[in-house]
Design a protein around this motif. Structure first.
Motif, PDB file in Angstrom:
ATOM      1  N   SER A  91       0.835  -1.206   0.000  1.00 42.12           N
ATOM      2  CA  SER A  91       0.000   0.000   0.000  1.00 42.12           C
ATOM      3  C   SER A  91       0.869   1.255   0.000  1.00 42.12           C
ATOM      4  N   SER A  92       0.628   2.118  -0.975  1.00 39.55           N
ATOM      5  CA  SER A  92       1.458   3.330  -1.062  1.00 39.55           C
ATOM      6  C   SER A  92       1.156   4.295   0.088  1.00 39.55           C
ATOM      7  N   VAL A  93      -0.099   4.292   0.543  1.00 40.11           N
ATOM      8  CA  VAL A  93      -0.440   5.183   1.667  1.00 40.11           C
ATOM      9  C   VAL A  93       0.297   4.700   2.926  1.00 40.11           C
ATOM     10  N   GLU A  94       0.268   3.389   3.131  1.00 45.73           N
ATOM     11  CA  GLU A  94       0.949   2.825   4.303  1.00 45.73           C
ATOM     12  C   GLU A  94       2.452   3.130   4.253  1.00 45.73           C
ATOM     13  N   PHE A  95       3.022   2.984   3.056  1.00 50.50           N
ATOM     14  CA  PHE A  95       4.446   3.273   2.889  1.00 50.50           C
ATOM     15  C   PHE A  95       4.731   4.731   3.284  1.00 50.50           C
ATOM     16  N   CYS A  96       3.911   5.645   2.765  1.00 53.06           N
ATOM     17  CA  CYS A  96       4.156   7.074   3.030  1.00 53.06           C
ATOM     18  C   CYS A  96       3.970   7.400   4.504  1.00 53.06           C
ATOM     19  N   GLU A  97       2.966   6.765   5.125  1.00 49.47           N
ATOM     20  CA  GLU A  97       2.757   7.014   6.555  1.00 49.47           C
ATOM     21  C   GLU A  97       3.943   6.489   7.366  1.00 49.47           C
ATOM     22  N   GLY A  98       4.436   5.329   6.974  1.00 49.79           N
ATOM     23  CA  GLY A  98       5.585   4.731   7.675  1.00 49.79           C
ATOM     24  C   GLY A  98       6.824   5.595   7.533  1.00 49.79           C
ATOM     25  N   LEU A  99       7.035   6.088   6.323  1.00 53.38           N
ATOM     26  CA  LEU A  99       8.202   6.927   6.052  1.00 53.38           C
ATOM     27  C   LEU A  99       8.130   8.228   6.867  1.00 53.38           C
ATOM     28  N   LEU A 100       6.928   8.746   6.947  1.00 55.13           N
ATOM     29  CA  LEU A 100       6.730   9.992   7.694  1.00 55.13           C
ATOM     30  C   LEU A 100       6.961   9.764   9.193  1.00 55.13           C
ATOM     31  N   GLU A 101       6.329   8.709   9.706  1.00 56.43           N
ATOM     32  CA  GLU A 101       6.438   8.472  11.148  1.00 56.43           C
ATOM     33  C   GLU A 101       7.870   8.136  11.560  1.00 56.43           C
ATOM     34  N   GLY A 102       8.489   7.261  10.775  1.00 58.04           N
ATOM     35  CA  GLY A 102       9.820   6.814  11.156  1.00 58.04           C
ATOM     36  C   GLY A 102      10.903   7.815  10.803  1.00 58.04           C
ATOM     37  N   LYS A 103      10.786   8.442   9.664  1.00 60.63           N
ATOM     38  CA  LYS A 103      11.914   9.221   9.133  1.00 60.63           C
ATOM     39  C   LYS A 103      11.597  10.696   8.852  1.00 60.63           C
ATOM     40  N   ARG A 104      10.382  11.089   9.088  1.00 60.19           N
ATOM     41  CA  ARG A 104       9.942  12.474   8.847  1.00 60.19           C
ATOM     42  C   ARG A 104      10.267  12.974   7.433  1.00 60.19           C
ATOM     43  N   VAL A 105      10.042  12.080   6.483  1.00 62.84           N
ATOM     44  CA  VAL A 105      10.178  12.449   5.066  1.00 62.84           C
ATOM     45  C   VAL A 105       8.801  12.267   4.443  1.00 62.84           C
ATOM     46  N   ALA A 106       8.330  13.284   3.715  1.00 63.98           N
ATOM     47  CA  ALA A 106       6.986  13.211   3.133  1.00 63.98           C
ATOM     48  C   ALA A 106       7.032  13.162   1.613  1.00 63.98           C
ATOM     49  N   VAL A 107       6.442  12.097   1.065  1.00 61.65           N
ATOM     50  CA  VAL A 107       6.271  11.969  -0.395  1.00 61.65           C
ATOM     51  C   VAL A 107       4.830  11.529  -0.619  1.00 61.65           C
ATOM     52  N   TYR A 108       4.341  11.711  -1.834  1.00 68.21           N
ATOM     53  CA  TYR A 108       2.934  11.384  -2.101  1.00 68.21           C
ATOM     54  C   TYR A 108       2.733   9.907  -2.420  1.00 68.21           C
ATOM     55  N   PRO A 109       1.664   9.311  -1.883  1.00 68.00           N
ATOM     56  CA  PRO A 109       1.337   7.934  -2.278  1.00 68.00           C
ATOM     57  C   PRO A 109       0.883   7.906  -3.743  1.00 68.00           C
ATOM     58  N   GLY A 110       1.340   6.901  -4.478  1.00 65.59           N
ATOM     59  CA  GLY A 110       1.030   6.819  -5.905  1.00 65.59           C
ATOM     60  C   GLY A 110      -0.448   6.698  -6.199  1.00 65.59           C
ATOM     61  N   VAL A 111      -1.211   6.169  -5.249  1.00 65.05           N
ATOM     62  CA  VAL A 111      -2.635   5.965  -5.482  1.00 65.05           C
ATOM     63  C   VAL A 111      -3.366   7.312  -5.633  1.00 65.05           C
ATOM     64  N   ALA A 112      -2.727   8.385  -5.197  1.00 64.08           N
ATOM     65  CA  ALA A 112      -3.300   9.723  -5.377  1.00 64.08           C
ATOM     66  C   ALA A 112      -3.413  10.084  -6.859  1.00 64.08           C
ATOM     67  N   TYR A 113      -2.708   9.346  -7.693  1.00 68.25           N
ATOM     68  CA  TYR A 113      -2.680   9.654  -9.137  1.00 68.25           C
ATOM     69  C   TYR A 113      -3.495   8.645  -9.931  1.00 68.25           C
ATOM     70  N   GLY A 114      -4.404   7.970  -9.253  1.00 67.79           N
ATOM     71  CA  GLY A 114      -5.229   6.954  -9.900  1.00 67.79           C
ATOM     72  C   GLY A 114      -4.755   5.563  -9.503  1.00 67.79           C
ATOM     73  N   LYS A 115      -5.651   4.576  -9.758  1.00 70.49           N
ATOM     74  CA  LYS A 115      -5.367   3.190  -9.299  1.00 70.49           C
ATOM     75  C   LYS A 115      -4.048   2.645  -9.823  1.00 70.49           C
ATOM     76  N   THR A 116      -3.719   2.994 -11.061  1.00 74.68           N
ATOM     77  CA  THR A 116      -2.475   2.475 -11.660  1.00 74.68           C
ATOM     78  C   THR A 116      -1.253   2.925 -10.866  1.00 74.68           C
ATOM     79  N   GLY A 117      -1.430   3.996 -10.108  1.00 72.80           N
ATOM     80  CA  GLY A 117      -0.302   4.542  -9.358  1.00 72.80           C
ATOM     81  C   GLY A 117      -0.007   3.771  -8.077  1.00 72.80           C
ATOM     82  N   GLU A 118      -0.940   2.872  -7.692  1.00 71.85           N
ATOM     83  CA  GLU A 118      -0.717   2.100  -6.456  1.00 71.85           C
ATOM     84  C   GLU A 118       0.589   1.300  -6.579  1.00 71.85           C
TER      85      GLU A 118
END
Ligand code: PLP
Length: 385
Positions: free
Chosen positions: A328-355
């Motif tokens: 899950s791209s959202v889970e990845f981004c949340e994990g990255l933020l919580e653990g490392k305080r780096v923010a990037v967008y989850p691919g699913v924000a750009y449509g299903k193919t982006g997952e």
């Protein structure tokens, strides 16, 4: 409360990544690689032109469609791709390309129409698609094809109410620079089925592989193509809000009827003219910097187990595949933020193919992108256990 207002607005979907964004806002010291808002300053001669314009009294209501000299400069600029727009009747300025896009969709489509869009697509289109209840036929930009479309899929995407093809080249988020064959396929389909094409070309200056082409320049396409340009990315002018629509006069006369006061401030338009007519050295510098950042970070990401990153041909984003680390791209981004305080967008924000992907905006210096790479490395290691 819901008894007030437009039900369409109440019913609009909230993005799947909203919770993630509120977490970003609550986290201190975040390295944000979210917005496509580079760390570059607007070049000095453009800033000076704005100050001078204010001093000279460019502080009144500006011309309705934009000043003619600026429209002329824009038509001239776009003619490098083989187009011939009339500055008088075929170019209109807006306060950024965002209101320009909204106005185009609103005026050129009917509620419930079908459109063809290449996915993953720019997330800023989604609210308008939702608002207008557009039915999307999506053509996937697949990673294994270097994020290029299979042109044979285009014909199958046609539905009875298809009215428009939405094209973004170079594409946000994948960086796809559409080639001649792909644009010809878009043209053939548009002509065969009497479709409009919206061609969002705001990243045209940021091409590293191949070259930028405008579908509007192909034979018989000027009548049915609406080109979107913006000063935001080209000249590091995201905060100035200056964009434009270039379209055949009949099409533009319809777009103009949408009663939105999109007119950019007079002195901002003068700065826009200075941008187009002044030195382009800074733009070249921006392009070189983005390319260096792209090469550097993509290499580092490709060294991480479970992550792969196609080198984007244009724009200034990386769209790595992270599915080997986290599905899950959202889970990845949340994990990255919580653990490392780096923010990037989850691919699913750009449509299903982006997952399975995330989008990294190359808007910070290499030293900070290194911090991003380290965060990816550590997160991937932790997930592997
Ligand atoms: N189109 C695309 C593809 C974008 O990526 C963006 C911004 O990121 C926009 C349009 C909007 O740009 P602006 O409103 O700053 O001109």
């Amino acid at each position: 409360m819901r008894r007030f207002g437009d039900p369409r607005l109440w019913e609009m979907e909230t993005p799947v990544y909203r919770r993630f964004l509120s977490k970003v806002r609550r986290t201190e010291g975040v390295l944000s690689l979210l917005a496509g808002d580079p760390d570059f300053e607007t070049p000095r001669h453009i800033r000076e032109a704005a100050i001078q314009a204010i001093e000279e009294g460019w502080t009144h209501y500006p011309a309705w469609d934009g000043y003619l000299d600026l429209r002329t400069a824009l038509a001239e600029y776009h003619s490098r791709y083989g187009t011939d727009w009339s500055p008088e009747s075929e170019v209109r300025l807006y306060s950024g390309s965002t209101p320009a896009l909204f106005t185009c969709f609103l005026s050129l489509l009917r509620r419930g129409d079908s459109i063809i869009v290449f996915e993953p697509y720019y997330m800023g289109y989604s609210p308008v698609f939702n608002y207008m209840d557009l039915k999307l036929s999506t053509i996937s930009l697949k990673e294994e094809e270097g994020f290029h479309p299979d042109v044979d899929e285009l014909k199958e995407a046609i539905k009875s109410k298809t009215r428009m093809i939405v094209l973004c080249t170079p594409n946000n988020p994948t960086g796809t620079v559409y080639n001649e064959e792909e644009l010809k396929a878009v043209r053939d389909l548009a002509l065969d089925h009497d479709l409009l094409v919206l061609s969002d070309e705001i990243y045209d200056q940021f091409v590293y592989e191949g070259k930028h082409r405008s579908v509007a320049a192909l034979p018989d396409m000027r009548e049915r193509t609406v080109v979107i340009l913006s000063f935001s990315k080209t000249f590091a002018m995201t905060g100035w809000r200056l964009g434009a629509v270039l379209a055949d006069k009949e099409v533009l006369s319809l777009i103009r009827r949408v009663p939105i006061g999109g007119r950019p401030a007079a002195f901002i338009q003068r700065a826009g003219l200075a941008a187009l007519q002044g030195s382009w050295e800074s733009v070249e510098r921006f392009r070189e910097k983005f390319k260096r950042r792209r090469d550097h970070l993509a290499k580092r990401l490709n060294e991480i187990d479970g992550i792969s990153c196609v080198l984007p041909e244009g724009a200034f984003y990386l769209f790595p595949n992270i599915s080997g680390v986290c599905k899950s791209s959202v889970e990845f981004c949340e994990g990255l933020l919580e653990g490392k305080r780096v923010a990037v967008y989850p691919g699913v924000a750009y449509g299903k193919t982006g997952e399975g992907h995330v989008r990294i905006a190359l808007v910070k210096p290499i030293s900070e992108l290194d911090r991003c790479a380290e965060a990816f490395e550590k997160y991937a290691r932790r997930q592997r256990g």
